[in-house]
Design a protein around this motif. Structure first.
Motif, PDB file in Angstrom:
ATOM      1  N   LEU A   1       0.997  -1.140  -0.054  1.00 13.98           N
ATOM      2  CA  LEU A   1      -0.014   0.021   0.153  1.00 13.98           C
ATOM      3  C   LEU A   1       1.150   1.190  -0.094  1.00 13.98           C
ATOM      4  CD1 LEU A   1      -2.921   1.232   0.347  1.00 13.98           C
ATOM      5  CD2 LEU A   1      -2.302   1.133   2.878  1.00 13.98           C
ATOM      6  N   ASP A   2       0.853   2.153  -1.198  1.00 16.48           N
ATOM      7  CA  ASP A   2       1.622   3.218  -1.109  1.00 16.48           C
ATOM      8  C   ASP A   2       0.516   4.393  -0.664  1.00 16.48           C
ATOM      9  OD1 ASP A   2       3.661   2.056  -2.227  1.00 16.48           O
ATOM     10  OD2 ASP A   2       3.492   2.934  -4.261  1.00 16.48           O
ATOM     11  N   GLY A   3       1.198   4.953   0.501  1.00 20.21           N
ATOM     12  CA  GLY A   3       0.225   5.769   1.172  1.00 20.21           C
ATOM     13  C   GLY A   3      -0.278   5.472   2.450  1.00 20.21           C
ATOM     14  N   ARG A   4      -1.060   6.121   3.078  1.00 19.79           N
ATOM     15  CA  ARG A   4      -1.779   5.644   4.180  1.00 19.79           C
ATOM     16  C   ARG A   4      -3.374   5.740   4.012  1.00 19.79           C
ATOM     17  NH1 ARG A   4       0.361   8.901   9.500  1.00 19.79           N
ATOM     18  NH2 ARG A   4      -0.820   7.280  10.323  1.00 19.79           N
ATOM     19  N   ALA A   5      -4.000   4.867   4.602  1.00 14.29           N
ATOM     20  CA  ALA A   5      -5.386   4.294   4.402  1.00 14.29           C
ATOM     21  C   ALA A   5      -5.923   3.978   5.686  1.00 14.29           C
ATOM     22  CB  ALA A   5      -5.781   3.478   3.243  1.00 14.29           C
ATOM     23  N   ARG A   6      -7.113   4.545   6.296  1.00 15.83           N
ATOM     24  CA  ARG A   6      -7.685   4.070   7.437  1.00 15.83           C
ATOM     25  C   ARG A   6      -8.779   2.858   6.900  1.00 15.83           C
ATOM     26  NH1 ARG A   6      -9.674   9.501   9.359  1.00 15.83           N
ATOM     27  NH2 ARG A   6      -9.932   9.795   7.145  1.00 15.83           N
ATOM     28  N   PRO A   7      -9.543   2.064   7.861  1.00 14.18           N
ATOM     29  CA  PRO A   7     -10.652   1.190   7.565  1.00 14.18           C
ATOM     30  C   PRO A   7     -11.680   1.909   6.732  1.00 14.18           C
ATOM     31  CG  PRO A   7      -9.805   0.702   9.671  1.00 14.18           C
ATOM     32  CD  PRO A   7      -9.167   1.973   9.255  1.00 14.18           C
ATOM     33  N   GLY A   8     -12.064   1.495   5.678  1.00 13.39           N
ATOM     34  CA  GLY A   8     -13.212   2.144   4.676  1.00 13.39           C
ATOM     35  C   GLY A   8     -12.619   2.874   3.763  1.00 13.39           C
ATOM     36  N   ASP A   9     -11.580   3.550   3.989  1.00 24.22           N
ATOM     37  CA  ASP A   9     -11.051   4.841   3.171  1.00 24.22           C
ATOM     38  C   ASP A   9     -10.954   4.084   1.598  1.00 24.22           C
ATOM     39  OD1 ASP A   9     -10.921   6.476   5.033  1.00 24.22           O
ATOM     40  OD2 ASP A   9      -8.723   6.267   4.830  1.00 24.22           O
ATOM     41  N   THR A  10     -11.030   4.847   0.749  1.00 25.91           N
ATOM     42  CA  THR A  10     -11.052   4.549  -0.873  1.00 25.91           C
ATOM     43  C   THR A  10      -9.768   4.563  -1.235  1.00 25.91           C
ATOM     44  OG1 THR A  10     -13.278   5.339  -1.478  1.00 25.91           O
ATOM     45  CG2 THR A  10     -11.756   5.110  -3.294  1.00 25.91           C
ATOM     46  N   VAL A  11      -9.142   3.278  -1.894  1.00 26.75           N
ATOM     47  CA  VAL A  11      -7.823   3.360  -2.419  1.00 26.75           C
ATOM     48  C   VAL A  11      -7.806   3.244  -3.831  1.00 26.75           C
ATOM     49  CG1 VAL A  11      -6.905   2.459  -0.415  1.00 26.75           C
ATOM     50  CG2 VAL A  11      -7.785   0.954  -1.896  1.00 26.75           C
ATOM     51  N   LEU A  12      -7.006   3.640  -4.621  1.00 29.25           N
ATOM     52  CA  LEU A  12      -6.877   3.500  -6.110  1.00 29.25           C
ATOM     53  C   LEU A  12      -6.147   2.105  -6.101  1.00 29.25           C
ATOM     54  CD1 LEU A  12      -6.883   4.558  -8.864  1.00 29.25           C
ATOM     55  CD2 LEU A  12      -4.511   5.210  -8.788  1.00 29.25           C
ATOM     56  N   VAL A  13      -6.671   1.075  -6.959  1.00 28.79           N
ATOM     57  CA  VAL A  13      -6.183  -0.198  -7.210  1.00 28.79           C
ATOM     58  C   VAL A  13      -5.225  -0.238  -8.583  1.00 28.79           C
ATOM     59  CG1 VAL A  13      -6.639  -2.719  -7.622  1.00 28.79           C
ATOM     60  CG2 VAL A  13      -8.005  -1.101  -5.738  1.00 28.79           C
ATOM     61  N   GLN A  14      -3.968  -0.768  -8.551  1.00 25.10           N
ATOM     62  CA  GLN A  14      -3.265  -0.844  -9.436  1.00 25.10           C
ATOM     63  C   GLN A  14      -2.556  -2.090  -9.850  1.00 25.10           C
ATOM     64  OE1 GLN A  14      -0.304   2.048  -9.431  1.00 25.10           O
ATOM     65  NE2 GLN A  14      -1.155   3.795  -9.961  1.00 25.10           N
ATOM     66  N   ALA A  15      -2.357  -2.630 -10.951  1.00 26.24           N
ATOM     67  CA  ALA A  15      -1.560  -3.945 -11.091  1.00 26.24           C
ATOM     68  C   ALA A  15      -0.240  -3.546 -11.040  1.00 26.24           C
ATOM     69  CB  ALA A  15      -1.887  -4.285 -12.705  1.00 26.24           C
ATOM     70  N   ALA A  16       0.638  -4.625 -10.815  1.00 25.04           N
ATOM     71  CA  ALA A  16       1.887  -4.390 -10.755  1.00 25.04           C
ATOM     72  C   ALA A  16       2.625  -3.815 -11.896  1.00 25.04           C
ATOM     73  CB  ALA A  16       2.862  -6.016 -10.639  1.00 25.04           C
ATOM     74  N   SER A  17       2.125  -3.715 -13.057  1.00 25.73           N
ATOM     75  CA  SER A  17       2.319  -2.930 -14.332  1.00 25.73           C
ATOM     76  C   SER A  17       2.331  -1.337 -14.250  1.00 25.73           C
ATOM     77  CB  SER A  17       1.816  -3.671 -15.395  1.00 25.73           C
ATOM     78  OG  SER A  17       0.475  -3.145 -15.314  1.00 25.73           O
ATOM     79  N   GLY A  18       1.282  -1.160 -13.092  1.00 17.97           N
ATOM     80  CA  GLY A  18       0.982   0.509 -13.054  1.00 17.97           C
ATOM     81  C   GLY A  18      -0.375   0.673 -13.680  1.00 17.97           C
ATOM     82  N   ARG A  19      -1.113  -0.629 -14.041  1.00 12.76           N
ATOM     83  CA  ARG A  19      -2.512  -0.229 -14.830  1.00 12.76           C
ATOM     84  C   ARG A  19      -3.278  -0.032 -13.823  1.00 12.76           C
ATOM     85  NH1 ARG A  19      -5.390  -4.511 -18.896  1.00 12.76           N
ATOM     86  NH2 ARG A  19      -7.789  -3.432 -18.899  1.00 12.76           N
ATOM     87  N   VAL A  20      -4.105   1.082 -13.925  1.00 12.06           N
ATOM     88  CA  VAL A  20      -5.094   1.282 -13.020  1.00 12.06           C
ATOM     89  C   VAL A  20      -6.535   0.376 -13.298  1.00 12.06           C
ATOM     90  CG1 VAL A  20      -6.883   3.013 -12.155  1.00 12.06           C
ATOM     91  CG2 VAL A  20      -4.615   3.764 -12.666  1.00 12.06           C
TER      92      VAL A  20
END
Length: 404
Positions: free
Chosen positions: A30-49
């Motif tokens: 996880l790059d950055g900080r996120a609390r329970p329920g927060d929305t995160v951007l999901v990326q593949a290892a290749s960087g694809r969103v």
């Protein structure tokens, strides 16, 4: 700016197929900080969103996808998603009556409606919201307000008291989200074989959100089959199958449950239906397994038996142990059926798939020494859709069988 959840190499395939769950073992970091329920951007290892998800650090399901697009998750997102789910149900002819003043309908069905861990059921003039995931918890007020906007129903009661909340690190939560006063006991009208069947709902104290709307179509079928038959309804809860069987002209209906309060509601439900002859109904508070063994020793027989037990296998890890219980109850059912009798048997365990359930029931029939044929495969109604990429959503499965 939201944190980014980066998947391990090769672990993006299920998300690309639009499966909404990301397990802990699929996460690289996880790059950055996120609390329970927060929305995160999901990326593949290749960087694809791959989309955006609700983060849940306490759960083995580390994130649940809100969207497979790169779009904002905000109040407007929930208004759009909730409105779409409600309108899709309104468009189905078989659900048209459920949007009337005494209707009962599932409005939101979790992952299959794009809202992981969020369930909403309408009972007449109240909506009951159940949240089991960290993401839904964070957006609970926005979801409740979106439901009011989409339905015109002004009261929303929360029943977020499921045991699975503990897996998300969430405490139980119950009470009014929108509205006030004592918890209501709405009465819904289900379409039956000879007119509506009225059923009282205990919003605050009943199972799940108060009732089992998923069995609506199957209860009506029971009413169609029950005419002049001796019916046995096991794990009857508040008597849904029993009421439909009585309204359908059953010769007699014996209903068994271990819960005294549930049976008290069932008896009140008979009073809500003046078209039903209460003299044909018998209610028994007992352990179902023991009661059926007693009936067997007494030589009792029934023409139609309903087996709708509680969830024996909450996950696939419990399936093997649960198979024994499912086999035992179906074995007892087969032994109590009169020649040519009908068995409606169900499993609501997500950990038992339809093929495995049929195998269990077939083994029970073999041990009972009976031949049985599948007349119909049974499932939840149209207000409980199953996402094509989310087979886990098909938790309710059943068989209508004839012996002999």
């Amino acid at each position: 700016m939201s944190a980014t959840l980066i998947l391990a190499p090769g672990r993006e395939r299920s998300v690309m197929r639009r499966h909404p769950w990301i397990f802990a073992g699929s996460v690289d970091r996880l790059d950055g900080r996120a609390r329970p329920g927060d929305t995160v951007l999901v990326q593949a290892a290749s960087g694809r969103v791959l989309g955006r998800a609700a983060f849940s650090p306490a759960s083995q399901i580390r994130a649940r996808m809100w969207t497979f697009e790169d779009e904002s998750i905000d109040d407007a997102f929930f208004r759009r998603t909730v409105t779409r789910a409600v309108e899709q149900r309104r468009d189905l002819p078989e659900l048209a009556g459920e949007f009337g003043p005494r209707g009962g309908v599932r409005l939101l069905h979790g992952e299959s409606d794009g809202l992981p861990g969020v369930i909403a059921d309408r009972y007449a003039d109240v909506i009951v919201l159940q949240i089991t995931g960290a993401g839904g918890e964070k957006w609970r007020q926005a979801i409740a307000e979106a439901l009011v906007r989409a339905t015109g129903i002004a009261r929303v009661y929360e029943r977020s008291d499921s045991d699975v909340r503990a897996l998300e690190g969430l405490e139980p939560r119950c009470g009014w989200l929108i509205g006030d006063g004592e918890p209501p006991f709405p009465v819904i009208a289900e379409p039956g074989v000879a007119g509506d069947v009225n059923i009282e709902i205990d919003v605050a104290g009943g199972h799940k959100t108060g009732f089992y709307l998923d069995q609506r179509d199957n209860r009506r079928l029971c009413g169609e089959l029950a005419r002049e038959r001796r019916v046995l309804n096991c794990f009857c809860y508040t008597g849904g199958f029993s009421l439909h069987a009585l309204a359908g002209g059953a010769a007699s209906v014996l209903s068994i449950d271990s819960s005294g309060p549930a049976l008290a509601t069932a008896r009140r439900n008979v009073g809500h239906n003046p078209q039903i002859d209460a003299a044909r109904a018998e209610w028994l508070e007992a352990d179902v397994f023991q009661a059926l063994r007693t009936f067997r020793s007494e030589g009792r027989r029934f023409d139609l038996i309903v087996l709708d037990p509680p969830k024996f296998a909450p996950s696939a890890a419990h399936a093997k142990a649960a198979a024994r219980a499912y086999k035992d109850i179906n074995l007892l059912g087969f032994r109590l059926l009169a020649p040519g009798g009908l068995l409606m048997t169900y499993s609501c365990s997500g950990g038992v798939d339809p093929d495995f359930f049929q195998k269990i029931v077939a083994d029970a029939a073999a041990d009972a020494g009976v031949s049985a044929r599948v007349l119909r495969r049974l499932s939840a109604g149209a207000d409980h859709p199953v996402g094509l990429a989310f087979p886990e959503g098909e938790y309710l499965k059943g068989l209508l069988l004839r012996v002999g």
